[in-house]
Design a protein around this motif. Structure first.
Motif, PDB file in Angstrom:
ATOM      1  N   ILE A  61       0.833  -1.203   0.000  1.00 22.87           N
ATOM      2  CA  ILE A  61       0.000   0.000   0.000  1.00 22.87           C
ATOM      3  C   ILE A  61       0.864   1.249   0.000  1.00 22.87           C
ATOM      4  O   ILE A  61       0.619   2.198  -0.749  1.00 22.87           O
ATOM      5  N   GLY A  62       1.902   1.278   0.809  1.00 26.13           N
ATOM      6  CA  GLY A  62       2.774   2.440   0.873  1.00 26.13           C
ATOM      7  C   GLY A  62       3.559   2.646  -0.405  1.00 26.13           C
ATOM      8  O   GLY A  62       3.676   3.755  -0.919  1.00 26.13           O
ATOM      9  N   GLY A  63       4.083   1.569  -0.978  1.00 21.45           N
ATOM     10  CA  GLY A  63       4.858   1.679  -2.206  1.00 21.45           C
ATOM     11  C   GLY A  63       4.012   2.080  -3.392  1.00 21.45           C
ATOM     12  O   GLY A  63       4.408   2.941  -4.195  1.00 21.45           O
ATOM     13  N   LEU A  64       2.848   1.514  -3.506  1.00 25.06           N
ATOM     14  CA  LEU A  64       1.985   1.833  -4.633  1.00 25.06           C
ATOM     15  C   LEU A  64       1.373   3.224  -4.494  1.00 25.06           C
ATOM     16  O   LEU A  64       0.939   3.809  -5.481  1.00 25.06           O
ATOM     17  N   GLY A  65       1.340   3.728  -3.261  1.00 32.89           N
ATOM     18  CA  GLY A  65       0.847   5.094  -3.084  1.00 32.89           C
ATOM     19  C   GLY A  65       1.730   6.087  -3.815  1.00 32.89           C
ATOM     20  O   GLY A  65       1.254   7.040  -4.444  1.00 32.89           O
ATOM     21  N   ALA A  66       3.035   5.860  -3.755  1.00 39.00           N
ATOM     22  CA  ALA A  66       3.970   6.733  -4.473  1.00 39.00           C
ATOM     23  C   ALA A  66       3.843   6.553  -5.982  1.00 39.00           C
ATOM     24  O   ALA A  66       3.950   7.500  -6.757  1.00 39.00           O
ATOM     25  N   VAL A  67       3.582   5.319  -6.407  1.00 40.92           N
ATOM     26  CA  VAL A  67       3.428   5.054  -7.835  1.00 40.92           C
ATOM     27  C   VAL A  67       2.202   5.757  -8.395  1.00 40.92           C
ATOM     28  O   VAL A  67       2.215   6.269  -9.517  1.00 40.92           O
ATOM     29  N   VAL A  68       1.135   5.770  -7.615  1.00 42.01           N
ATOM     30  CA  VAL A  68      -0.096   6.435  -8.070  1.00 42.01           C
ATOM     31  C   VAL A  68       0.167   7.904  -8.361  1.00 42.01           C
ATOM     32  O   VAL A  68      -0.328   8.464  -9.347  1.00 42.01           O
ATOM     33  N   THR A  69       0.944   8.542  -7.501  1.00 49.36           N
ATOM     34  CA  THR A  69       1.222   9.964  -7.673  1.00 49.36           C
ATOM     35  C   THR A  69       2.147  10.215  -8.864  1.00 49.36           C
ATOM     36  O   THR A  69       1.926  11.126  -9.664  1.00 49.36           O
ATOM     37  N   ALA A  70       3.171   9.398  -9.008  1.00 45.03           N
ATOM     38  CA  ALA A  70       4.174   9.632 -10.047  1.00 45.03           C
ATOM     39  C   ALA A  70       3.834   8.984 -11.383  1.00 45.03           C
ATOM     40  O   ALA A  70       4.058   9.577 -12.439  1.00 45.03           O
ATOM     41  N   ARG A  71       3.330   7.769 -11.355  1.00 42.71           N
ATOM     42  CA  ARG A  71       3.075   7.027 -12.592  1.00 42.71           C
ATOM     43  C   ARG A  71       1.712   6.348 -12.540  1.00 42.71           C
ATOM     44  O   ARG A  71       1.623   5.130 -12.342  1.00 42.71           O
ATOM     45  N   PRO A  72       0.632   7.070 -12.713  1.00 45.81           N
ATOM     46  CA  PRO A  72      -0.698   6.443 -12.651  1.00 45.81           C
ATOM     47  C   PRO A  72      -0.897   5.361 -13.708  1.00 45.81           C
ATOM     48  O   PRO A  72      -1.665   4.426 -13.500  1.00 45.81           O
ATOM     49  N   ASP A  73      -0.207   5.471 -14.838  1.00 51.28           N
ATOM     50  CA  ASP A  73      -0.343   4.452 -15.883  1.00 51.28           C
ATOM     51  C   ASP A  73       0.165   3.098 -15.408  1.00 51.28           C
ATOM     52  O   ASP A  73      -0.332   2.048 -15.835  1.00 51.28           O
ATOM     53  N   THR A  74       1.154   3.128 -14.518  1.00 49.44           N
ATOM     54  CA  THR A  74       1.697   1.881 -13.992  1.00 49.44           C
ATOM     55  C   THR A  74       0.645   1.117 -13.200  1.00 49.44           C
ATOM     56  O   THR A  74       0.549  -0.109 -13.277  1.00 49.44           O
ATOM     57  N   VAL A  75      -0.155   1.857 -12.434  1.00 48.39           N
ATOM     58  CA  VAL A  75      -1.202   1.228 -11.644  1.00 48.39           C
ATOM     59  C   VAL A  75      -2.247   0.595 -12.555  1.00 48.39           C
ATOM     60  O   VAL A  75      -2.792  -0.469 -12.258  1.00 48.39           O
ATOM     61  N   THR A  76      -2.536   1.245 -13.671  1.00 51.36           N
ATOM     62  CA  THR A  76      -3.482   0.670 -14.628  1.00 51.36           C
ATOM     63  C   THR A  76      -2.980  -0.671 -15.138  1.00 51.36           C
ATOM     64  O   THR A  76      -3.737  -1.647 -15.245  1.00 51.36           O
ATOM     65  N   VAL A  77      -1.673  -0.724 -15.441  1.00 49.01           N
ATOM     66  CA  VAL A  77      -1.076  -1.981 -15.902  1.00 49.01           C
ATOM     67  C   VAL A  77      -1.181  -3.041 -14.809  1.00 49.01           C
ATOM     68  O   VAL A  77      -1.534  -4.200 -15.069  1.00 49.01           O
TER      69      VAL A  77
END
Length: 205
Positions: A61-77
Motif C-alpha cells: 500500500i505504501g509503495g503503490l501510493g507513491a506510484v499512483v502519484t508519479a506514474r498512474p499508468d503503472t497502476v493501470t497496468v
C-alpha cells in the motif's frame, strides 16, 4: 473527518479482498493446517504468517501510493495484470472444485521450534504468489479506496483471523477436511469471488 460508513467500507473491503486470496489450498495453508492438527508450535506459526502478511500488505500500500502519484499508468497496468492473475486463480480453483482432493497433514513435520519457524518463513517468502497477492494486488486494490490504510488494516485482520482459526481450530476440522466435498464447495466459492474481484479491478482500470 471521515464518516463511519466510509471507514467501515474500506476496512470491510480490505478484509474480504484479503480473505479471498488467503483462503485457498496451498503450501502455506497446508503447513499451518498440519501444525494445527499436530498441535506443534501453532502460535509461532500463526504469528509468522500473520505478521508477514501485515508487513507485505503495508509495504504494498505504501509503495503503490507513491506510484499512483508519479506514474498512474503503472497502476493501470498492475490492475490488468492483477485481474488476469485473479482470473487464472479462479480457473484453477474451479478445476479443483471439479476434481476435489484432500489435504494430507500426516506428512512428517519439523519437531523443533526453530525448524518449524524457518519452514514457515520459507513457505511464506519463497513463494512468488505472496508478492503478487499481498504487495501488488492488494496494494493496487487499496488505491481505489479513500482510506487505503484502513483497507490494509482490514486485509491484515483477515489474515490474522484466518491463520488463527486454521491453526487453533484445525483439530476440530479434521473430520470435515478429510472429505473432498468440503474442498469442492470451498474452491467453488473462491472461484466465484475471485472473478468478482477481477471484474472490479477492470472496471476501475
Amino acid at each position: 473527518m471521515p464518516s463511519v460508513e466510509s471507514v467501515l467500507t474500506s476496512v470491510l473491503a480490505g478484509f474480504l479482498a484479503s480473505a479471498v486470496l488467503i483462503i485457498a489450498i496451498g503450501a502455506q495453508n497446508a503447513f499451518v493446517l498440519r501444525q494445527g492438527l499436530r498441535r506443534e508450535h501453532v502460535i509461532a506459526v500463526v504469528a509468522v504468517c500473520a505478521l508477514s502478511d501485515l508487513m507485505l500488505i503495508l509495504a504494498g500500500i505504501g509503495g503503490l501510493g507513491a506510484v499512483v502519484t508519479a506514474r498512474p499508468d503503472t497502476v493501470t497496468v498492475i490492475r490488468w495484470v492483477g485481474a488476469a492473475f485473479l482470473m487464472a486463480y479462479a480457473v484453477l480453483a474451479a478445476r479443483r472444485a471439479m476434481r476435489p482432493t484432500r489435504l494430507n497433514p500426516a506428512e512428517r513435520a519439523p519437531a523443533t521450534l526453530g525448524a518449524t519457524v524457518l519452514t514457515c518463513l520459507a513457505l511464506t517468502y519463497l513463494n512468488p504468489h505472496v508478492y503478487l497477492d499481498t504487495v501488488l494486488l492488494l496494494g493496487s486494490i487499496a488505491q481505489r479506496h479513500p482510506h487505503r490504510w484502513l483497507f490494509g488494516i482490514g486485509a491484515a485482520a483477515a489474515s490474522l483471523v484466518w491463520f488463527t482459526a486454521l491453526g487453533l481450530g484445525a483439530h476440530r476440522l479434521a473430520p470435515l477436511l478429510a472429505k473432498p466435498t468440503a474442498w469442492r464447495v470451498l474452491d467453488g466459492v473462491i472461484s466465484l469471488v475471485m472473478v468478482g474481484v477481477a471484474a472490479s479491478l477492470l472496471i476501475g482500470a
